[in-house]
Design a protein around this motif. Structure first.
Motif, PDB file in Angstrom:
ATOM      1  N   HIS A 450       0.860  -1.185   0.000  1.00  0.00           N
ATOM      2  CA  HIS A 450       0.000   0.000   0.000  1.00  0.00           C
ATOM      3  C   HIS A 450       0.890   1.227   0.000  1.00  0.00           C
ATOM      4  CE1 HIS A 450       0.934  -0.192   4.293  1.00  0.00           C
ATOM      5  NE2 HIS A 450       0.449  -1.408   4.313  1.00  0.00           N
ATOM      6  N   ARG A 451       0.311   2.401  -0.065  1.00  0.00           N
ATOM      7  CA  ARG A 451       1.103   3.618  -0.184  1.00  0.00           C
ATOM      8  C   ARG A 451       0.374   4.782   0.454  1.00  0.00           C
ATOM      9  NH1 ARG A 451       1.787   5.722  -6.066  1.00  0.00           N
ATOM     10  NH2 ARG A 451       2.278   7.583  -4.873  1.00  0.00           N
ATOM     11  N   LEU A 452       1.138   5.843   0.732  1.00  0.00           N
ATOM     12  CA  LEU A 452       0.558   7.106   1.152  1.00  0.00           C
ATOM     13  C   LEU A 452       0.178   7.905  -0.095  1.00  0.00           C
ATOM     14  CD1 LEU A 452       3.133   8.096   3.928  1.00  0.00           C
ATOM     15  CD2 LEU A 452       0.821   7.178   4.270  1.00  0.00           C
ATOM     16  N   PRO A 453      -0.653   8.910   0.042  1.00  0.00           N
ATOM     17  CA  PRO A 453      -0.951   9.758  -1.126  1.00  0.00           C
ATOM     18  C   PRO A 453       0.322  10.396  -1.673  1.00  0.00           C
ATOM     19  CG  PRO A 453      -2.532  10.173   0.634  1.00  0.00           C
ATOM     20  CD  PRO A 453      -1.469   9.297   1.217  1.00  0.00           C
ATOM     21  N   GLY A 454       0.638  10.110  -2.916  1.00  0.00           N
ATOM     22  CA  GLY A 454       1.776  10.738  -3.563  1.00  0.00           C
ATOM     23  C   GLY A 454       3.120  10.101  -3.317  1.00  0.00           C
ATOM     24  N   GLU A 455       3.206   9.105  -2.454  1.00  0.00           N
ATOM     25  CA  GLU A 455       4.492   8.465  -2.186  1.00  0.00           C
ATOM     26  C   GLU A 455       4.281   7.081  -1.592  1.00  0.00           C
ATOM     27  OE1 GLU A 455       6.786   9.938   1.246  1.00  0.00           O
ATOM     28  OE2 GLU A 455       5.105  11.307   1.629  1.00  0.00           O
ATOM     29  N   LEU A 456       5.356   6.283  -1.637  1.00  0.00           N
ATOM     30  CA  LEU A 456       5.281   4.940  -1.077  1.00  0.00           C
ATOM     31  C   LEU A 456       5.212   4.996   0.444  1.00  0.00           C
ATOM     32  CD1 LEU A 456       5.325   1.905  -1.746  1.00  0.00           C
ATOM     33  CD2 LEU A 456       7.818   1.993  -1.599  1.00  0.00           C
ATOM     34  N   GLY A 457       6.094   5.765   1.084  1.00  0.00           N
ATOM     35  CA  GLY A 457       6.085   5.912   2.531  1.00  0.00           C
ATOM     36  C   GLY A 457       6.651   4.693   3.248  1.00  0.00           C
ATOM     37  N   TRP A 458       6.945   4.883   4.550  1.00  0.00           N
ATOM     38  CA  TRP A 458       7.533   3.796   5.329  1.00  0.00           C
ATOM     39  C   TRP A 458       6.607   2.606   5.422  1.00  0.00           C
ATOM     40  CZ3 TRP A 458      11.469   1.247   6.983  1.00  0.00           C
ATOM     41  CH2 TRP A 458      11.309   0.293   7.987  1.00  0.00           C
TER      42      TRP A 458
END
Length: 672
Positions: A450-458
């Motif tokens: 899964h991902r954060l809006p606009g980026e992959l994220g931790w």
């Protein structure tokens, strides 16, 4: 001697499989004819094979003469068994492999984060090009050829004799055991529908938290933020350890978890209606009663799974309960052994040492949601973690493109790293992260996170590393095992072992850890033990609830919910309250796997036990080379797989012992 066969051909999902066939099958005559044709040396094989056929022969397969003629004509003498095995293996690879690929591709729009088009997505996801494959395998005699000529060993036989078998013997066993009971098409249709409804309900159960307030009335999330239950709620609780006001956020989220578990989340919140603050602890909106709630929807899905299991039971006499099918047939670890392993984790005195370590680390008494604390490297703020990921893997495309360099950094040769990376596709899941193995070697494994809006994220990267462990195993066990029939690993716990192993390397990949190897091993043992103990409770809960379900087959959704809550309270009192205090949330019942993957949960603590044994074995060895060696073993029993991997069977003792020793060393360092 003659054998009375049974007619399982009555139509309908609820039809009895045991309607008698009024014809006695000429078992002795068939055996005699085979011996006459092939010689006395084949008598034992003929007797066993003909009886296996007779146990499965029904009216639509033919009359007594058809039975005798089939057995005589289809019996293959011992000298030609290698040829038979090769051809069965080839044929089944073609049929099952291509059907598997069709089925997993038809689910792509439901499982991957794409724009929804309900008019067709659900239809494709539930479409089965071969809904009565198990029946056709028998009707068209393929299954009968296999059971006539190849041994079909029991689990007990595989456990006792399997260590002495060669790859061909294991392949024959896998082929023969792969022919499951004749399942009416209506049952298969029902299974697809129930599974799809449960998976979609779980995947879409994102709890809006933009209006959630803590005990001081503060909101902590943006107005559009929602969290998938239970996974992302849990991850946000874990993220609170590194944040200002984290404890208040954690308590508020734990009440979200509680409302999800008992069905008391307000409908207004789920439907994004209104504007008032949601106090989940009091379950009020704007200071007033929450009104209508989501109610029993979660447990209605579970009841559907129960009813499906009962329907399948009637057609599977060898494993007549969902518990037996999961433990003995799929996992190949008996239920009693699974429960023993789980209880051994939870009843160890090391639990007290772990709790003392957690209290010291947090500087406060433990609360029930602290069971989720399983990362002991000093926490970093979420933005710092997200920034570290952003610099290396800004999105999922960069993660896929960076797989080969990532794998080389972990010790894989350039050739192996490039090969693995070329056979893994990275995508974003609609629901929780998952990995999907290829059905044939010409296809890629799917790594979904899964991902954060606009980026992959931790969170997306951390999940991605977990799924990377799965897909490495999947690619290796597809391409490197000794025979096609042995592709894969023995059960889900074995692949979870590699998922946990590679997930634990995420900080190292990003260059965030700067600790010596001995400390890293200690932290790893303690973290793995904490994770295993955390999920062992939910796994025990699920086993006990399913046993209660079989003892109470007419229970309503409300009664099931009450039982789940009761078992959560009992298990908490038995194994957790001493160290974590009271649990007003019934947090052991949170896991959504119970709804869309019944009886799956035990694979996690089993995977952590196995993973630790593997990681302990890997110390001082080549991670990449050993990963490839172990994953190339093939689908033997889990016990034998472990003996080949690390020289010992599955045991929780190494994890308990190493965690205890590590906690002792860590406590000594803290006091010095």
């Amino acid at each position: 001697m003659t054998t009375l066969a049974h007619d399982r051909s009555v139509s309908g999902a609820d039809a009895s499989p045991n309607a008698p066939l009024p014809v006695q099958l000429p078992v002795d005559a068939a055996i005699a004819a085979i011996v006459e044709r092939h010689g006395e040396a084949e008598r034992a094989r003929a007797e066993a094979g003909v009886r296996r056929v007779a146990e499965r022969w029904i009216a639509r397969d033919g009359d007594a003469e058809a039975f005798r003629s089939f057995c005589v004509a289809s019996f293959v003498p011992r000298a030609k068994l290698p040829m038979l095995l090769d051809r069965l293996e080839f044929g089944l690879e073609q049929v099952r492999g291509h059907l598997y690929e069709m089925r997993r591709n038809l689910r792509v729009f439901n499982d991957r984060k794409d724009e929804e088009l309900p008019a067709i997505d659900d239809c494709l996801a539930t479409f089965d090009p071969a809904p009565d494959l198990s029946e056709q395998a028998w009707r068209q005699k393929l299954g009968f050829v296999a059971v006539l000529n190849l041994d079909r060993p029991s689990l007990a036989t595989m456990l006792s004799d399997g260590p002495s078998w060669d790859a061909a013997t294991w392949a024959a066993a896998r082929i023969c055991r792969g022919f499951t009971p004749r399942m009416p098409i209506e049952v298969n249709d029902l299974a697809r529908a129930v599974s799809h409804r449960a998976s979609q309900w779980v995947a879409k159960f994102h709890v809006p938290v933009g209006r959630l307030i803590d005990d001081r009335g503060a909101r902590h999330w943006g107005p559009d933020r929602s969290l998938l239950a239970h996974w992302l709620v849990r991850e946000e609780i874990k993220a609170g350890y590194g944040e200002p006001d984290g404890l208040r956020r954690q308590r508020a989220l734990a009440w979200v978890m509680a409302r999800h578990i008992d069905g008391s989340i307000p409908a207004e919140i789920m439907e994004r209606r209104g504007e008032g603050d949601w106090d989940a602890a009091r379950n009020t909106i704007g200071g007033k009663s929450a009104g209508e709630t989501v109610g029993l929807a979660r447990y209605e899905r579970w009841i559907e799974q129960r009813d499906l299991a009962f329907t399948v039971d009637r057609h599977w006499p060898e494993y007549p309960t969902a518990i037996r099918r999961k433990c003995d047939e799929q996992r190949e670890i008996p239920e009693a052994e699974i429960e023993r392993l789980l209880v051994s984790l939870l009843s160890s005195p090391v639990r007290g040492d772990l709790a003392a370590f957690l209290r010291t680390r947090l500087g406060r008494p433990l609360e029930s949601f602290d069971v989720y604390l399983d990362e002991f490297v000093p926490p970093k703020p979420a933005e710092e973690m997200n920034r570290a990921v952003r610099e290396r893997f800004p999105d999922e495309a960069a993660f896929e493109k960076g797989l080969a360099p990532l794998l080389r950094s972990l010790g894989f040769t350039p050739t192996d790293a490039d090969f693995l990376a070329a056979n893994i596709a990275v995508e974003i899941a609609r629901g929780s992260g998952h990995a999907v193995r290829p059905g044939l070697p010409q296809y890629r494994a799917w790594l979904r996170t899964h991902r954060l809006p606009g980026e992959l994220g931790w969170d997306g990267f951390d999940t991605g590393m977990h799924e990377l462990g799965h897909t490495i195993e999947q690619v290796v066990s597809t391409h490197r095992v000794p025979r096609p029939a042995l592709r894969g690993v023995p059960n889900t716990a074995c692949t979870e072992a590699f998922a946990f192993l590679y997930q634990s390397l995420g900080r190292r990949v990003l260059g965030l850890d700067a600790i010596d190897e001995a400390t890293a091993h200690d932290l790893d043992a303690v973290q793995t033990y904490a994770m295993a103990c955390q999920i062992a409770g939910p796994a025990l809960l699920e086993l006990r609830v399913w046993n209660w379900i079989y003892a109470n087959p007419k229970a309503t959704a409300a009664e099931l919910r009450d039982r789940v809550l009761l078992e959560a309270e009992r298990l908490w009192a038995e194994h957790y309250a001493e160290h974590f205090g009271p649990d007003p949330y019934r947090i052991l019942a949170a896991y959504q796997h119970m709804i869309n993957h019944p009886l799956y949960l035990a694979d996690y603590p089993l995977g952590q036990i196995i993973s630790h044994q593997i990681r302990s074995h890997l110390r001082g060895k080549d991670l990449a080379a050993e990963t490839i060696r172990i994953c190339s073993t093939g689908s033997v029993t889990p016990d034998l797989w472990m003996r080949k991997a690390v020289g010992a069977g599955i045991s929780a003792e190494p994890l308990i012992r190493d965690a205890g020793a590590a906690l002792g060393r860590m406590a000594g360092k803290a006091s010095s």
